[in-house]
Design a protein around this motif. Structure first.
Motif, mmCIF file in Angstrom:
data_model
loop_
_atom_site.group_PDB
_atom_site.id
_atom_site.type_symbol
_atom_site.label_atom_id
_atom_site.label_comp_id
_atom_site.label_asym_id
_atom_site.label_seq_id
_atom_site.Cartn_x
_atom_site.Cartn_y
_atom_site.Cartn_z
ATOM 1 N N THR A 259 0.846 -1.193 0.000
ATOM 2 C CA THR A 259 0.000 0.000 0.000
ATOM 3 C C THR A 259 0.880 1.242 0.000
ATOM 4 N N LYS A 260 0.429 2.262 -0.684
ATOM 5 C CA LYS A 260 1.224 3.479 -0.817
ATOM 6 C C LYS A 260 1.172 4.320 0.451
ATOM 7 N N ARG A 261 0.118 4.116 1.222
ATOM 8 C CA ARG A 261 -0.014 4.753 2.536
ATOM 9 C C ARG A 261 -0.784 3.786 3.426
ATOM 10 N N SER A 262 -0.401 3.695 4.675
ATOM 11 C CA SER A 262 -1.103 2.784 5.580
ATOM 12 C C SER A 262 -2.530 3.263 5.808
ATOM 13 N N ALA A 263 -3.352 2.383 6.358
ATOM 14 C CA ALA A 263 -4.767 2.701 6.560
ATOM 15 C C ALA A 263 -4.954 3.942 7.422
ATOM 16 N N ASP A 264 -4.132 4.113 8.435
ATOM 17 C CA ASP A 264 -4.320 5.247 9.337
ATOM 18 C C ASP A 264 -3.875 6.560 8.707
ATOM 19 N N VAL A 265 -2.894 6.513 7.815
ATOM 20 C CA VAL A 265 -2.549 7.710 7.039
ATOM 21 C C VAL A 265 -3.705 8.071 6.117
ATOM 22 N N VAL B 158 -10.290 6.236 11.873
ATOM 23 C CA VAL B 158 -9.343 5.174 12.208
ATOM 24 C C VAL B 158 -10.065 3.991 12.849
ATOM 25 N N LEU B 159 -10.872 4.273 13.865
ATOM 26 C CA LEU B 159 -11.562 3.185 14.566
ATOM 27 C C LEU B 159 -12.653 2.566 13.707
ATOM 28 N N ALA C 114 -8.666 16.125 15.035
ATOM 29 C CA ALA C 114 -8.360 14.895 15.761
ATOM 30 C C ALA C 114 -9.589 14.031 16.057
ATOM 31 N N PRO C 115 -10.717 14.599 16.517
ATOM 32 C CA PRO C 115 -11.881 13.734 16.807
ATOM 33 C C PRO C 115 -12.405 13.008 15.577
ATOM 34 N N PHE C 116 -12.251 13.633 14.427
ATOM 35 C CA PHE C 116 -12.798 13.052 13.203
ATOM 36 C C PHE C 116 -11.821 12.041 12.596
ATOM 37 N N VAL C 117 -10.545 12.279 12.802
ATOM 38 C CA VAL C 117 -9.550 11.267 12.457
ATOM 39 C C VAL C 117 -9.784 10.019 13.298
ATOM 40 N N ARG C 118 -10.050 10.212 14.569
ATOM 41 C CA ARG C 118 -10.330 9.088 15.468
ATOM 42 C C ARG C 118 -11.497 8.257 14.950
ATOM 43 N N ALA C 119 -12.557 8.916 14.518
ATOM 44 C CA ALA C 119 -13.722 8.189 14.011
ATOM 45 C C ALA C 119 -13.365 7.379 12.778
#
Length: 831
Positions: A533-539, A664-665, A657-662
């Motif tokens: 993958t060119k970028r990991s899932a969390d990126v 990622v999880l 950050a809160p929306f990145v959290r949503a």
């Protein structure tokens, strides 16, 4: 679909083996990974490869387990330790190619061919066109310059029967040791040549455009047996439990190969690295459990892209970059231009081999078509660039009708590229041959007449297979490795299996995909991050949030005015126009990585951005690097996105950050509970931010103490710990209740009710597990939150939320503002 004869994994964990992370290191990780909840370790290739290789796909010896990793003894010890902890082993297998190593003697079969030519017993191993020029010799494009310039660097070691060139060593044809150097070179079964000749003069099949990897003819039963004997023995001995098959599209007959492999393995769980495009389906006849899971990645990622916002982001990108339509201004135009460049330049040798074969077939016909080589060449190019998938499967009955229609549409477009309609008949010949038809057969155009003899039948089969193989290489190089880097609007969409032109997918599309997978390929693989993958899932999860706030992204770049753009392009004098495209890409890359400004962040972002610029090939490239430009890009990354000018990124990061959290999880929970067998890439059980290789192939690092703390009741202190707790909870549920997720399980969407229903994705597995998550969470907040939107849990229960312990009665309608008050995701089970 073929159900495996042995139990399918409940979840696999991918480990990138390398000298710095051998079998012994993997063995030390076994207790932690067993505690995490996976059922199998998924190992990168384990057979002997080029010394120092960090990936193992450059195999040199199929008979031995790689010594640098610990050899067969180390692998068996790893398997024993894994078994003692309840784990099995899945191994990555590379049937398509072998390495052309330095020195060549590391590859014994290839060495024999270089010494003895077509008479070697190993000549049948390799896909070489001995009649493809070079006086019946194999071209080896390994010289740093033209042959005449490199002659002083050759050393003949007559006593050892060797010809040396720097770090290379080649065998001398017996009886030529004492010849003068020019005659000696001309008398070998190989022709040493300048590396630049590879693109147009190569006469062996390679992996994509990598001349250091030579194609292997596993369609030959003798070659199959020789190259698979060790792996099959390890399977029979209980060391290996399942297989991942690398690049099946490179094979002459993927379906036939898988059938032979299934017979050899006794039907062990096997997945294939087949990348599906759009609505393409895996051939139903293939004897495997399914794909490695890039199709799942596409459907998960698409849920977290806002369709309206991504469109507005494109408008801002267009204003910032001002690209030409075919240089990133329009996705389809960008892909088409990249395809023309690759098929005419990078794959010129592959096209010429097809031209020669088509000309032979046409010339032997009772009514020859009188097709000029240029017409056949143009027909091939025009047809190949219009193939919308990686490759057709002309010989597969389950795909024949679909692929015939697809190639028919491509042929219609290809004919339009000819000025003279009569000359466009070359397209008809190429079209029929690509489908494996003789033109006088049903559905052929009848224009060439006659019935094929033995030679024509062999050429026809060769053409159909080689056309498909070339189509696969073209799609990979033009889309994945070129267009993705020329269209960086939303980098999270520029991923293997992705569609940057239509990056968003809604819940209905996701549910339809999952229902189809559960019905047709219930034990297929699913992935979010891999070594490719060119970028990991969390990126990608971080970058996807930008589709929900395109104006904020515009404002961040706008706040820096001219400093937001890399100010030095290419030119003879080192100057040139600014490069806003690479600047846009660099800023998004830095935001996706989320690294602090300076040092470590810049050392990771700069190589990724330079690789992107080289792959794009607009201002620099791998073969024509521009030092002035690359130095300017590196300096820009250090001073801009990862330097003092990067402060606005940090502010945006905190705000989102809160929306990145949503994201990622949410993506993690989907991956772990949807139909299929989830494969976790090393380190991705926690927050895992990695860029393109080599950044994503560093030796694995584990945090068993963090998992122990969470199991002991400690609350997660950050997103990484929160993701680890979620991952362990879901994996352990899968291992404890495999029947709820396996081939006999069921999948049912659970629909939210209310004004914000589109922001909730929920489904039920086997009536016993319910997954709930939030999508487009920033837009949800901006529109006032959940309001009175609710979710009715299925009957039965009570339903216990596994992360909090909370219980909800079956059939109850629960407000999502209450259900997801503590976290953007929930995992319920009725045990």
């Amino acid at each position: 679909m073929t159900q495996p004869s042995s139990p399918s994994p409940t979840a696999t964990y991918r480990l990138q083996l390398q000298p710095d992370f051998p079998f012994a290191a993997a063995e030390r990780a076994v207790p932690h990974l067993a505690e995490l909840g996976v059922s199998h370790l998924h190992l990168s290739p384990v057979l002997e490869s080029v010394p120092g290789s960090t990936h193992g796909y450059d195999v040199v010896d199929h008979t031995a387990v790689r010594a640098e990793l610990g050899g067969e003894r180390g692998l068996r010890q790893l398997a024993a330790t894994a078994r003692a902890h309840g784990l099995g082993l899945v191994v990555d297998l590379v049937p398509n190619h072998m390495a052309v190593p330095k020195p060549a003697g590391l590859n014994g079969p290839l060495w024999g061919v270089l010494r003895d030519g077509p008479a070697s017993p190993y000549a049948r191993w390799f896909d070489v066109d001995w009649d493809g020029g070079h006086d019946g010799r194999l071209l080896l494009p390994v010289l740093a310059g033209p042959l005449g310039d490199e002659l002083p660097h050759f050393v003949v070691a007559a006593g050892d029967g060797l010809l040396r060139y720097h770090e290379h060593a080649f065998p001398l044809r017996p009886g030529t040791e004492e010849l003068p150097l020019p005659r000696l070179l001309a008398s070998q079964w190989y022709r040493l040549a300048w590396w630049r000749l590879a693109r147009s003069e190569l006469n062996y099949r390679r992996f994509f455009t990598i001349s250091e990897l030579i194609g292997v003819r596993v369609e030959d039963p003798e070659v199959f047996d020789a190259t698979h004997r060790t792996v099959l023995r390890l399977i029979r001995d209980g060391v290996i439990d399942g297989l991942r098959i690398d690049h099946p599209d490179g094979l002459v007959d993927p379906g036939g190969y898988l059938a032979r492999l299934r017979e050899g393995t006794g039907g062990r769980w096997t997945v294939v690295e087949k990348i599906l495009t759009g609505d393409e389906r895996l051939p139903a006849s293939w004897a495997c459990a399914g794909t490695t899971g890039y199709d799942a990645l596409r459907h998960i990622d698409g849920l977290f892209v806002c369709p309206q916002g991504s469109g507005r982001l494109f408008s801002h990108y267009r204003d910032f970059v001002t690209p030409l339509a075919d240089e990133g201004g329009d996705w389809e135009e960008t892909v088409r231009r990249a395809a023309y460049e690759v098929v005419t330049h990078d794959l010129a040798a592959e096209v010429e081999r097809l031209v020669r074969t088509a000309a032979r077939i046409s010339g032997r016909a009772p009514r020859p078509g009188d097709h000029a080589p240029w017409a056949l060449r143009q027909a091939l190019r025009e047809l190949l660039v219009r193939v919308p998938v990686y490759r057709p499967y002309a010989a597969d009955a389950t795909r024949a009708a679909t692929d015939a229609a697809m190639l028919g549409r491509a042929a219609t477009g290809a004919r339009g590229a000819f000025r003279v309609p009569e000359e466009a008949r070359a397209v008809d010949l190429i079209h029929d041959l690509a489908l494996g038809r003789w033109p006088d057969e049903p559905d052929g155009d009848g224009g060439h007449g006659g019935t094929p003899d033995g030679a024509d039948r062999a050429d026809r089969a060769d053409f159909a297979a080689r056309f498909a193989q070339t189509a696969s290489a073209l799609h990979a190089k033009s889309v994945e490795d070129t267009a993705f880097y020329r269209y960086p609007v939303l980098l999270s969409a520029c991923e293997v299996g992705g569609d940057p032109g239509e990056p968003a997918l809604g819940p209905d599309a996701f549910h339809a995909y999952c229902a189809r997978v559960q019905r047709d390929w219930p034990t297929t693989g699913t992935v979010l991050s891999t070594h490719d993958t060119k970028r990991s899932a969390d990126v990608r999860a971080r970058i996807a949030v930008l589709s929900e706030c395109p104006d904020r992204w515009r404002d961040v770049l706008g706040s820096m005015a001219e400093a937001a753009v890399c100010g030095v392009g290419t030119g003879v004098d080192g100057g040139g126009p600014p490069d806003p495209m690479v600047s846009w890409l660099a800023w998004q890359t830095a935001f996706g990585l989320g690294a602090p400004a300076g040092g470590a962040g810049a050392e990771r972002v700069a190589p990724a951005v330079l690789k992107a610029a080289r792959e794009a090939g607009l201002r620099t490239s791998w073969t024509e690097p521009r030092a002035d430009y690359e130095e300017a890009v590196t300096e820009f990354v250090h001073s801009g996105p990862c330097g003092p000018l990067g402060a606005p990124l940090a502010a945006l990061d905190a705000e989102l950050a809160p929306f990145v959290r949503a994201n990622v999880l949410g993506a993690a929970l989907l991956h772990l509970t949807m139909p299929g067998v989830p494969d976790l890439y090393q380190g991705s059980e926690r927050l895992h931010t990695a860029l393109v290789d080599p950044d994503n192939r560093a030796p694995a690092r584990f945090r068993p103490e963090l998992l122990a703390e969470l199991d002991g009741g400690a609350a997660p202190l950050d997103l990484s710990a929160e993701k680890l707790r979620l991952t362990a909870t879901a994996l352990r549920l899968r291992r404890r209740r495999p029947e709820w997720f396996g081939a006999a399980a069921s999948y049912e969407p659970v629909r939210a009710e209310g004004p914000a229903a589109e922001h909730c994705v929920a489904f039920c597995r086997s009536g016993r597990v319910v997954t709930v998550l939030t999508r487009l969470s920033l837009r949800l907040v901006e529109t006032g939150g959940w309001w009175d939107t609710g979710l009715r849990l299925p009957p039965g229960g009570p339903w216990r939320e596994l992360l909090t312990g909370r219980e909800v009665p079956g059939g109850a309608l629960v407000g999502l503002s209450e259900l997801l008050a503590d976290a953007p995701v929930a995992l319920f089970a009725a045990e």
